[in-house]
Design an enzyme around this catalytic site. Structure first.
Site, PDB file in Angstrom:
ATOM      1  N   ASP A  65       1.905  -0.076  11.890  1.00 65.36           N
ATOM      2  CA  ASP A  65       1.823  -1.385  12.541  1.00 65.36           C
ATOM      3  C   ASP A  65       3.127  -2.173  12.513  1.00 65.36           C
ATOM      4  O   ASP A  65       3.118  -3.398  12.628  1.00 65.36           O
ATOM      5  CB  ASP A  65       0.689  -2.211  11.901  1.00 65.36           C
TER       6      ASP A  65
ATOM      7  N   THR B 296       4.131   2.825   5.730  1.00 63.40           N
ATOM      8  CA  THR B 296       2.724   2.432   5.815  1.00 63.40           C
ATOM      9  C   THR B 296       1.964   3.415   6.691  1.00 63.40           C
ATOM     10  O   THR B 296       2.485   3.868   7.707  1.00 63.40           O
ATOM     11  CB  THR B 296       2.557   1.000   6.381  1.00 63.40           C
TER      12      THR B 296
ATOM     13  N   ARG C 113      -5.711  -1.515   9.024  1.00 61.18           N
ATOM     14  CA  ARG C 113      -5.644  -2.988   9.019  1.00 61.18           C
ATOM     15  C   ARG C 113      -6.006  -3.513  10.407  1.00 61.18           C
ATOM     16  O   ARG C 113      -7.037  -3.158  10.929  1.00 61.18           O
ATOM     17  CB  ARG C 113      -4.233  -3.456   8.649  1.00 61.18           C
TER      18      ARG C 113
ATOM     19  N   ASP D 252       4.348  -4.522   6.332  1.00 60.77           N
ATOM     20  CA  ASP D 252       4.831  -5.816   6.833  1.00 60.77           C
ATOM     21  C   ASP D 252       4.945  -6.882   5.741  1.00 60.77           C
ATOM     22  O   ASP D 252       5.879  -7.678   5.747  1.00 60.77           O
ATOM     23  CB  ASP D 252       3.977  -6.309   8.008  1.00 60.77           C
TER      24      ASP D 252
ATOM     25  N   GLY E  54       0.830  -1.204   0.000  1.00 61.54           N
ATOM     26  CA  GLY E  54       0.000   0.000   0.000  1.00 61.54           C
ATOM     27  C   GLY E  54       0.860   1.248   0.000  1.00 61.54           C
ATOM     28  O   GLY E  54       1.882   1.299   0.670  1.00 61.54           O
TER      29      GLY E  54
ATOM     30  N   ASP F 165      -0.449   2.647   8.428  1.00 64.82           N
ATOM     31  CA  ASP F 165      -1.044   1.907   9.546  1.00 64.82           C
ATOM     32  C   ASP F 165      -0.243   1.975  10.854  1.00 64.82           C
ATOM     33  O   ASP F 165      -0.770   1.655  11.915  1.00 64.82           O
ATOM     34  CB  ASP F 165      -1.218   0.427   9.171  1.00 64.82           C
TER      35      ASP F 165
ATOM     36  N   ARG G 282       1.149  -5.047  -5.882  1.00 67.71           N
ATOM     37  CA  ARG G 282       1.229  -6.299  -5.141  1.00 67.71           C
ATOM     38  C   ARG G 282       1.638  -7.353  -6.172  1.00 67.71           C
ATOM     39  O   ARG G 282       1.135  -7.364  -7.292  1.00 67.71           O
ATOM     40  CB  ARG G 282      -0.099  -6.616  -4.481  1.00 67.71           C
TER      41      ARG G 282
HETATM   42  P1  ATP Z   1       0.453  -2.308   3.548  1.00 66.65           P
HETATM   43  O1  ATP Z   1       0.579  -2.823   4.956  1.00 66.65           O
HETATM   44  O2  ATP Z   1       0.588  -0.833   3.478  1.00 66.65           O
HETATM   45  O3  ATP Z   1      -0.718  -2.839   2.785  1.00 66.65           O
HETATM   46  P2  ATP Z   1       2.337  -4.330   2.706  1.00 66.65           P
HETATM   47  O4  ATP Z   1       3.773  -4.182   2.397  1.00 66.65           O
HETATM   48  O5  ATP Z   1       2.011  -5.086   3.954  1.00 66.65           O
HETATM   49  O6  ATP Z   1       1.741  -2.865   2.727  1.00 66.65           O
HETATM   50  P3  ATP Z   1       1.384  -6.538   1.053  1.00 66.65           P
HETATM   51  O7  ATP Z   1       0.417  -6.517  -0.058  1.00 66.65           O
HETATM   52  O8  ATP Z   1       1.092  -7.384   2.230  1.00 66.65           O
HETATM   53  O9  ATP Z   1       1.589  -5.008   1.463  1.00 66.65           O
HETATM   54  O10 ATP Z   1       2.808  -7.008   0.477  1.00 66.65           O
HETATM   55  C1  ATP Z   1       3.383  -6.400  -0.661  1.00 66.65           C
HETATM   56  C2  ATP Z   1       4.131  -7.395  -1.506  1.00 66.65           C
HETATM   57  O11 ATP Z   1       5.189  -8.004  -0.764  1.00 66.65           O
HETATM   58  C3  ATP Z   1       3.297  -8.572  -2.002  1.00 66.65           C
HETATM   59  O12 ATP Z   1       2.535  -8.268  -3.124  1.00 66.65           O
HETATM   60  C4  ATP Z   1       4.382  -9.598  -2.325  1.00 66.65           C
HETATM   61  O13 ATP Z   1       4.970  -9.332  -3.580  1.00 66.65           O
HETATM   62  C5  ATP Z   1       5.407  -9.330  -1.235  1.00 66.65           C
HETATM   63  N1  ATP Z   1       5.207 -10.326  -0.155  1.00 66.65           N
HETATM   64  C6  ATP Z   1       4.299 -10.273   0.846  1.00 66.65           C
HETATM   65  N2  ATP Z   1       4.358 -11.391   1.607  1.00 66.65           N
HETATM   66  C7  ATP Z   1       5.317 -12.169   1.060  1.00 66.65           C
HETATM   67  C8  ATP Z   1       5.855 -13.464   1.354  1.00 66.65           C
HETATM   68  N3  ATP Z   1       5.418 -14.189   2.388  1.00 66.65           N
HETATM   69  N4  ATP Z   1       6.833 -13.931   0.557  1.00 66.65           N
HETATM   70  C9  ATP Z   1       7.306 -13.219  -0.479  1.00 66.65           C
HETATM   71  N5  ATP Z   1       6.828 -12.017  -0.817  1.00 66.65           N
HETATM   72  C10 ATP Z   1       5.859 -11.489  -0.069  1.00 66.65           C
END
Ligand code: ATP
Length: 323
Positions: free
Chosen positions: A130, A126, A172, A103, A11, A128, A72
């Site tokens: 978090d 982020t 979240r 995260d 995000g 959030d 993503r």
């Molecule tokens: P926000 O909390 O702001 O939504 P985020 O970084 O948590 O941001 P996610 O969509 O959870 O957003 O993760 C972003 C990208 O990170 C995913 O689309 C994927 O490419 C990668 N990713 C997340 N989890 C994994 C995992 N377990 N293994 C490998 N890549 C991952």
């Protein structure tokens, strides 16, 4: 390390551009080459990579969103996808990675760094707030201020019509935006995921004097599945207390946009410069955080795995001040 790659993932959050600028400029200042990777891990997998000079990050510190775009990426969650990403890094001569994201993005960085011998540095980006091990994250302060602005406006109409408003905010499974947003906007209560299994937060709010002395009430609700969201509470009140005039506002994506606040710009600049310091010191696989106004290195495992605690005294403050 001679060349670093930088990407924004997950995000988006206001201040990501300030972080991109800081990482790029600090790297160049320290004699490193910089490559911008577009659309998060997707650009790493598909090879959408471009060299960044100092001018590439001119005039962006004040912009919301991310000039590198974000996405993503399913492929990166598979070993095959990550192999492609690694091959592209080698092809481009990138030997360290700076990942700005939440995260999920840092989980990806952690797994990638474990599989291949590549130093990965994370920046907490982020709204959030978090991520464990840092007092605050890039984008959180701006989102909080956006919420205040919205709630102030909702308050005008809530008062005129003597209504009860449930305002849903992002976060979240974390209640920082809802709880601090409620304190700062003078809202009557916040319903947050941290306490979803402990107490019936709606009952508490009603019991603690809803409408005893007020002609309007605003309750901030964190969007989480654990709370069920603002609609859920509005329906409950409509059923259980039909005498109340209830409305719902879901703030949604407007919380992600806008020019970053001074706080977020300074935070992003400090964390971005510190990411390059960390690389120069041969640190690897850590998130750069800030604690008591000092830069800290937080191992990925710690930043991701732990639930960041919300301060109980904030709940008390909100309760005491909303009588
Ligand atoms: P926000 O909390 O702001 O939504 P985020 O970084 O948590 O941001 P996610 O969509 O959870 O957003 O993760 C972003 C990208 O990170 C995913 O689309 C994927 O490419 C990668 N990713 C997340 N989890 C994994 C995992 N377990 N293994 C490998 N890549 C991952």
């Amino acid at each position: 390390v001679k060349c670093i790659g930088i990407l924004t993932s997950g995000g988006d959050a206001p201040g990501m551009n300030a972080a991109i600028r800081a990482v790029t400029r600090a790297a160049i200042y320290n004699g490193l080459q910089v490559k911008g990777i577009y659309r998060g891990y997707k650009g790493l997998v598909t090879g959408e990579i471009k060299e960044f000079k100092s001018q590439n990050v001119s005039n962006i510190i004040q912009l919301g969103g991310t000039i590198l775009k974000t996405a993503r990426c399913k492929e990166f969650t598979t070993p095959e996808g990550r192999q492609l990403a690694y091959d592209n890094m080698k092809k481009e001569g990138i030997d360290a990675l700076v990942v700005i994201g939440g995260d999920g993005s840092l989980t990806g960085a952690r797994i990638f760094a474990q599989e291949f011998d590549i130093p990965c540095i994370g920046l907490p980006g982020t709204i959030d707030n978090d991520l464990y091990g840092t007092d605050t994250t890039i984008g959180y302060d701006t989102a909080l201020n956006t919420i205040l602005d919205a709630v102030d406006k909702i308050r005008d109409t809530a008062t005129s019509h003597e209504r009860l408003f449930f305002v849903e905010v992002m976060g979240r499974d974390a209640g920082f935006l809802a709880l601090n947003g409620a304190i700062a906007s003078g809202a009557e209560a916040a319903i947050i995921p941290e306490f979803s299994t402990e107490v019936d937060q709606l009952e508490e709010f009603i019991k603690n004097g809803f409408r005893k002395s007020k002609n309007s009430s605003i309750v901030l609700v964190a969007e989480s599945e654990l709370t069920g969201g603002a609609m859920h509470y509005a329906e409950r009140v409509k059923n259980e207390y039909p005498q109340y005039d209830v409305r719902v506002t879901i703030l949604g994506h407007l919380q992600r946009g806008g020019s970053p606040t001074a706080h977020d710009r300074i935070l992003a600049s400090r964390l971005g410069a510190a990411a390059i310091d960390a690389i120069m010191e041969d640190q690897r696989n850590v998130m750069i955080g800030i604690e008591h106004d000092e830069i800290v290195y937080v191992p990925f495992s710690k930043a991701i795995k732990n639930d960041k605690p919300i301060k109980r005294d904030l709940v008390t403050v909100l309760k005491e001040l909303s009588i």
